[in-house]
Design an enzyme around this catalytic site. Structure first.
Site, short mmCIF file in Angstrom:
data_model
loop_
_atom_site.label_atom_id
_atom_site.label_comp_id
_atom_site.label_asym_id
_atom_site.label_seq_id
_atom_site.Cartn_x
_atom_site.Cartn_y
_atom_site.Cartn_z
N SER A 1 18.02 19.89 -14.55
CA SER A 1 17.03 20.95 -14.67
C SER A 1 17.70 22.21 -15.19
CB SER A 1 16.38 21.23 -13.30
OG SER A 1 15.64 22.43 -13.33
N HIS B 1 0.84 -1.21 0.00
CA HIS B 1 0.00 0.00 0.00
C HIS B 1 0.88 1.26 0.00
CE1 HIS B 1 -3.30 -2.71 1.21
NE2 HIS B 1 -2.40 -3.21 2.03
#
Length: 482
Positions: free
Chosen positions: A289, A159
């Site tokens: 970036s 989960h």
């Protein structure tokens, strides 16, 4: 390398799968030169087989066809197609211009799908073989990584919440097994792929039966001979005008399966990179970036997710095409197949190249892995503590409830206040656990079960046979250029 710098202002759209992503080998396989050479291979196979079965075709005519097998006059074919609006007949006429003596026997008794469909199954076969080799190479790289980290404990997740620990190597085996199942499916598609061969305009072989004067045995022999020249042992038992379009749907199911596995692996890598535990390789001068120089983005994994999502989206097109082939065939399959089948292969090829590159250069940070695990280990230890308390005479349900309450309080302390995990100290001070002898130190390896041994068994049972089939040491290696 991209070709942007050399393009003029009026250059039309370029397919990124060709320009940026797929290997040259896969891109060339689906290129016009390869396709139209394969068309000529089919015309030669047809003429040779017909001659062998008694049709009046001379050796000189066959030699002429063979002479121009690879000397393609594509510009001439393009002009004929502009006039005729029929691609196969355009190439028949262009080939005939080069082979005037053989012109009258080119395409004798055949329909367009004799050329296009038989050529397509050859290209699909060769593309599947390349995919299989890339899968085997990626599986090999993954397995080497799994062995190296077979016994490095890490936090497991269910989960996406902390769960019982596993090892880095065992997690990699989960990734690898998905790819092995995909390889089995790709190999199955290869094993069941057949030639269409000489079936006739609606699959009845009527034109060939007429050509051979009603001799059914010769028609069957023609079909077998052509298939053998194509490199196939089997032909599809019955067809309409085309080979069953169900085959294309099954093909895309297999490619989509590969895409699903690669997307899952790449997503896990992205999540692990966020945790600073495992990262894909990065080059010395690579930029993450344009605005944030410090960024180290998992760009290879992100690209895999983008490309494989595209392949998964293509899965429905061949299924819809197969479902809407009226009677013996409709032509609404043609344009769809020209787009879907090559591009699915190109995108899978590019994704496998990237995944092999990642698997061969994973970077693991054991101290971060250990630190992240240590924060959760006290919770994991509670199960063992509870079992020892039960053995000492405690009530299992009461002990379970006490641990649950302590856990909630610890979670509040850790998550809301940023304080250390004091779960073990709490249990030590709880009278219900007074009979338990607490260990002085928690050993993470005590919680991973048989994970290291499972890695060893998995490599021996699943990976080694693949290495043998695909000649270990001869795996494909392709540079990631963008």
């Amino acid at each position: 390398m991209t070709q942007t710098a050399s393009l003029s202002a009026d250059t039309p759209y370029q397919n990124p799968l060709i320009e940026r992503y797929a290997s040259r080998e896969m891109a060339t396989l689906w290129g016009p030169q390869r396709r139209f050479r394969t068309w000529r291979d089919m015309w030669i196979a047809l003429a040779e087989s017909e001659q062998e079965l008694g049709i009046d075709i001379s050796d000189a005519q066959l030699d002429e066809l063979r002479k121009f097998r690879t000397e393609l006059n594509l510009d001439v074919a393009k002009e004929y197609e502009r006039i005729r609006r029929h691609d196969v007949m355009a190439h028949v006429e262009a080939y005939g211009d080069q082979c005037p003596n053989a012109k009258k026997i080119i395409h004798l008794g055949a329909t367009s799908c004799f050329i296009t469909d038989n050529a397509d199954v050859i290209l699909i076969r060769d593309a599947l073989q390349l995919v299989a080799r890339r899968l085997a190479a990626t599986i090999d790289a993954m397995a080497r990584f799994a062995v190296e980290y077979r016994a490095l404990p890490c936090l497991g997740f269910t989960h996406l919440q902390p769960a019982q620990p596993t090892t880095i190597g065992k997690r990699c085996c989960l990734w690898t097994y998905d790819l092995i199942l995909d390889l089995q499916e790709v190999e199955h598609r290869l094993q069941t792929l057949c030639a269409r061969s000489a079936k006739g305009t609606t699959g009845t072989q009527a034109s060939f039966l007429q050509l051979f004067g009603g001799d059914h045995d010769k028609v069957r022999s023609l079909e077998r001979k052509i298939a053998e020249k194509m490199g196939f042992e089997k032909v599809y038992s019955v067809t309409g005008q085309t080979y069953p379009r169900k085959v294309d749907a099954q093909l895309l199911d297999a490619l989509s399966g590969v895409a699903q596995s690669l997307h899952k692996i790449a997503t896990d890598v992205r999540l692990l990179a966020n945790r600073k535990e495992v990262e894909e390789p990065i080059e010395k001068n690579q930029i993450g970036s344009s605005a944030m120089p410090y960024k180290r983005n998992p760009m290879r994994s992100e690209r895999i997710c983008a490309l494989t999502r595209y392949v998964i989206s293509l899965q429905s097109s061949p299924a819809m095409t197969a479902a809407t082939q009226w009677m013996e065939r409709t032509l609404d399959d043609s344009a769809n197949r020209r787009l879907v089948i090559p591009q699915a292969f190109l995108a899978i090829d590019a994704s496998l190249v990237l995944m092999q590159n990642i698997a061969g250069g994973f970077e693991v940070y054991p101290k971060t892995v250990a630190h992240n695990l240590a924060k959760e280990l006290p919770y994991m230890e509670t199960e063992n503590i509870m079992m020892r308390a039960v053995e000492a005479g405690g009530d299992r349900q009461d002990l379970h409830e006490r641990i649950r309450v302590h856990s909630r309080e610890v979670a509040e302390r850790v998550n809301a206040q940023g304080l250390p995990n004091d779960m073990i100290d709490r249990l030590k001070n709880d009278p219900a656990f007074s009979a338990v002898e607490f260990s002085t130190e928690i050993n993470p390896l005590d919680f991973v079960g048989r994970a290291p041994e499972q890695v060893d068994e998995f490599i021996a049972e699943q990976v080694e046979p693949i290495r043998k089939r695909y000649a270990e040491g001869e795996s494909l290696s392709v540079e990631v250029t963008v």
